[in-house]
Design an enzyme around this catalytic site. Structure first.
Site, PDB file in Angstrom:
ATOM      1  N   ASP A 454      67.127 -37.049 -22.022  1.00  0.00           N
ATOM      2  CA  ASP A 454      66.078 -37.272 -21.026  1.00  0.00           C
ATOM      3  C   ASP A 454      65.878 -38.765 -20.748  1.00  0.00           C
ATOM      4  O   ASP A 454      66.266 -39.628 -21.548  1.00  0.00           O
ATOM      5  CB  ASP A 454      64.767 -36.665 -21.561  1.00  0.00           C
ATOM      6  CG  ASP A 454      63.918 -36.063 -20.442  1.00  0.00           C
ATOM      7  OD1 ASP A 454      64.058 -36.510 -19.300  1.00  0.00           O
ATOM      8  OD2 ASP A 454      63.117 -35.162 -20.743  1.00  0.00           O
ATOM      9  N   ASP A 523      61.314 -30.722 -12.878  1.00  0.00           N
ATOM     10  CA  ASP A 523      60.264 -30.231 -13.768  1.00  0.00           C
ATOM     11  C   ASP A 523      59.406 -29.190 -13.065  1.00  0.00           C
ATOM     12  O   ASP A 523      58.567 -28.556 -13.692  1.00  0.00           O
ATOM     13  CB  ASP A 523      59.344 -31.394 -14.196  1.00  0.00           C
ATOM     14  CG  ASP A 523      59.872 -32.090 -15.439  1.00  0.00           C
ATOM     15  OD1 ASP A 523      60.872 -31.630 -16.000  1.00  0.00           O
ATOM     16  OD2 ASP A 523      59.267 -33.107 -15.846  1.00  0.00           O
TER      17      ASP A 523
HETATM   18  C1  GLA Z   1      60.528 -34.414 -19.187  1.00  0.00           C
HETATM   19  C2  GLA Z   1      61.501 -33.267 -18.989  1.00  0.00           C
HETATM   20  C3  GLA Z   1      60.886 -31.995 -19.491  1.00  0.00           C
HETATM   21  C4  GLA Z   1      60.537 -32.156 -20.961  1.00  0.00           C
HETATM   22  C5  GLA Z   1      59.633 -33.354 -21.162  1.00  0.00           C
HETATM   23  C6  GLA Z   1      59.421 -33.650 -22.609  1.00  0.00           C
HETATM   24  O1  GLA Z   1      59.416 -34.276 -18.383  1.00  0.00           O
HETATM   25  O2  GLA Z   1      61.869 -33.159 -17.653  1.00  0.00           O
HETATM   26  O3  GLA Z   1      61.765 -30.913 -19.305  1.00  0.00           O
HETATM   27  O4  GLA Z   1      61.717 -32.296 -21.690  1.00  0.00           O
HETATM   28  O5  GLA Z   1      60.164 -34.510 -20.546  1.00  0.00           O
HETATM   29  O6  GLA Z   1      58.638 -34.751 -22.819  1.00  0.00           O
END
Ligand code: GLA
Length: 706
Positions: A454, A523
């Protein structure tokens, strides 16, 4: 291309394949007072009108240039003249950048050399074509053939000059939770520029532009361009006073420079150019095939991707041993293939305020560590995956105390926070080493089969505390550092599935695809918003590269309640997973999930490897439709969002099917001809209720069996 006056490399044609070419479209030159006329006896030869392959400034072409160089003596003038060319088999494998892949017998590369003998600089332009693809790979290289350092102030990857012919331009725009929105518009006189200065490719304007002439999804010409690059980029479209169009892509010139010492070379990232005379579907299908065959790791080409259950929207930071054991049990019971432990497992990570960088298991949550969980999952034949955000560091971490000099920041200003965190300085080899070691150690010790990588903030202080180079070199040096890290890790663990994420699709681009066969594209898991995001992203990215999860309702991002069937169909239209509390489903819900997973598994090959056709655009109306097609069958989803009493029925046309074949619909057993489904369309009920979906499954049958 043509060499004009032994000097200028000009562009003549890019489009449908020709049998031969005799300069039929070469415009007659005409003298114009006031235009630059470098050759006294031929005033009609003016760089102002020539369609350049790679324009440079200060030569009388007053449009946007593709390269700018400062010589050691401060001169900003270069005049590149054509020198020679060669053709080599294979592709140009860039050692420190992601690049197109191809064996020597699959591809040929044309290299055109231009040079400025006064400045002692060589410019090489690369063009690679493939036997099995209409995509052309372009890039450029500067070599300092002098004895003193020069500074590259700008180096694009590709530039194309064509005539303006009422084309429309298409680009993406977007933001967190609303990525890949389509932006189609008329082209005005002047300069149109998109790009990124965020230190990552998106989500604002991912690197993509298309010119289309009378085109829709199925018909018309589309010339599209993208970049194999994940950092700051720039896309330019210029319509000049003579109605010439210039389309360019490359490193963002405002946040780039490079000192090139004697004998050194610098390579631009590669640009990908695709021409289609079958509308936008034709264009995307070329990119999809190209990415599958020539960009993603061959180890993951057409390899089955696991059905994944991710912990994030189920637990957020509140993970612990018991909850993950329950998740594994439920996953095994329902038919999932991998459990992914998302954020919250390390340090004291109970919120976004802490612990990035302290990558040791939180023993309050997991007293025996994570290994027993991985082993337990293995016993149940379930893969285990883990989340990382390796490029980041939280304040108040042990890592920051130990290495304050590892933070990306300038010496004189406090660095700015984003999601309560700083970015690590990936230009520093020690930082690169730390990331490689940390991730590798975790993979090896635990034996995980999946890693989610990420990046939850972009860059505000792109400087190194150790800086020995000019600050405008920083963004590209960061990318080279990151690519090195990714290269080492993905080569060391080819069997581990690495998934890319930057708060969803904040860094989804062809560069990342080289290392990550799949990306969490948003997301936002809402059953309405997601239609546009998936539709938009599919204009460039293959379905196998886009992950989509079924989540709970009311949706956590929008509070909207969309029926399960619709959410399931949307996720089924991607590389699928779930993120909801599957350990607490009712018996009815379990039944629905089980049957959804079973159905997906049966269709997975078609969805991941079939040809994807967009049919009805959620950007244009109340419906969104698409089709997955291979030689034997088709799966079509039609999402109808708002029920309107006056819409008595729905109609979906299915271009892409075989004209001469007969198809049988799975539920009604009704037989239709391909030609009628293509031309007349298929009429469907319009059931009451909002956000509904209809699935149509067609099987191709032999004509005589009817
Ligand atoms: C980001 C990702 C999510 C999750 C969060 C965790 O927003 O896109 O899918 O993994 O971080 O903090």
């Amino acid at each position: 291309m043509e060499i004009v006056e032994d000097t200028y490399l000009v562009h003549r044609y890019w489009g449908k394949k020709l049998t031969s070419y005799h300069f039929s479209n070469r415009p007659p030159l005409k003298k114009r007072t006031f235009a630059a006329a470098p050759i006294a006896e031929k005033p009609e030869v003016s760089p102002e009108f020539l369609p350049f392959e790679f324009p440079y400034p200060h030569q009388g072409d007053f449009r946007n240039s593709a390269v700018q160089i400062q010589q050691a003596n401060g001169d900003e003038l270069v005049r590149f003249c054509f020198q020679s060319y060669e053709i080599k088999n294979g592709v140009n494998q860039l050692s420190d950048l992601p690049h197109a892949r191809g064996a020597d017998e699959e591809a040929q590369t044309l290299i055109i050399y231009l040079s400025d003998q006064i400045a002692e600089i060589e410019l090489a332009l690369y063009y690679t074509i493939f036997a099995d693809s209409s995509v052309i790979v372009r890039s450029s290289k500067i070599k300092n053939i002098g004895t003193r350092p020069i500074k590259i102030a700008k180096l694009f990857s590709a530039s194309i000059d064509v005539r303006y012919d009422q084309q429309l331009s298409t680009t993406f725009y977007g933001t967190h939770q609303k990525e890949f929105q389509l932006n189609r518009s008329e082209i005005q006189h002047g300069l149109y520029k998109i790009g990124s200065s965020r230190g990552a490719s998106g989500p604002l304007y991912p690197p993509y532009i298309a010119l289309s002439k009378g085109a829709d999804e199925f018909r018309g010409e589309v010339h599209a361009m993208t970049l194999i690059y994940s950092g700051n980029h720039e896309i330019i479209l210029e319509r000049d006073q003579y109605d010439h169009l210039r389309m360019q892509a490359g490193l963002a010139s405002e946040t780039f420079s490079w000192q090139l010492n004697a004998e050194e070379t610098f390579y631009s990232p590669q640009a990908l150019l695709s021409y289609s005379d079958r509308g936008f579907n034709g264009s995307s299908q070329s990119f999809h095939r190209f990415f599958t065959d020539h960009l993603i790791s061959p180890a993951w080409k057409n390899k089955e991707r696991p059905l994944l259950i991710n912990s994030w929207e189920m637990t957020y930071y509140d993970v612990n041993h018991k909850r993950i054991i329950d998740l594994i049990d439920a996953a095994a019971d329902l038919g999932f293939e991998t459990v992914a432990l998302d954020d919250g497992w390390y340090g004291k990570r109970n919120s976004s305020k802490t612990s990035l960088g302290d990558w040791t298991v939180d023993t309050d949550k997991f007293p025996d560590g994570l290994k027993p969980l991985v082993d337990y999952a293995k016993e149940k034949n379930i893969g285990f995956g883990i989340w990382f955000e390796p490029e980041m560091i939280s304040p108040k971490t042990e890592l920051l105390q130990k290495h304050p000099d590892w933070v990306m920041r300038s010496k004189n200003y406090e660095p700015l926070l984003g999601r309560n965190q700083y970015v690590l300085d990936l230009t520093n080899p020690e930082v690169q080493h730390f990331i490689i070691e940390t991730v590798a150690k975790t993979i090896m010790e635990l034996g995980v089969s999946y890693v989610k990588w990420d990046m939850n903030r972009h860059m505000t202080d792109p400087f190194s505390q150790q800086q020995t180079f000019e600050s405008t070199e920083y963004p590209h040096r960061y990318m080279l550092g990151l690519y090195r890290v990714l290269n080492e890790l993905t080569s060391a663990f080819p069997e581990v599935l690495f998934e890319n994420c930057s708060s969803g699709g904040g860094r989804l681009d062809p560069g990342m695809l080289f290392y990550f066969p799949q990306t969490w594209i948003s997301d936002n898991t809402d059953g309405l918003d997601r239609q546009q995001i998936q539709y938009g992203a599919s204009c460039l990215f293959p379905i196998s590269s886009m992950t989509g999860h079924v989540s709970d309702v009311p949706n956590h991002q929008t509070n909207r309640v969309v029926p399960f069937k619709t959410r399931a169909a949307l996720a089924s239209s991607t590389n699928m997973g779930y993120e909801m509390n599957i350990a607490q489903l009712t018996e009815d819900e379990k039944k629905a999930v089980r049957s959804h997973l079973k159905e997906y598994k049966q269709e997975r090959k078609l969805i991941m490897e079939g040809t994807f056709h967009r049919l009805q655009s959620p950007f244009e109306g109340n419906t969104c439709g698409w089709m997955f097609l291979n030689k034997e069958q088709a799966v079509i989803y039609l999402f109808r969002n708002r029920y309107q009493v006056f819409d008595l029925s729905l109609l979906i046309k299915l271009p892409g099917l075989d004209h001469h074949a007969l198809y049988q619909e799975e539920t009604t057993r009704q037989v239709y001809s391909g030609s009628e489904l293509i031309n007349c369309g298929l009429a469907l009920e319009n059931p009451k209720g909002d956000c509904i979906v209809q699935k149509i499954k067609l099987k191709k049958i032999e004509a005589e069996s009817v």
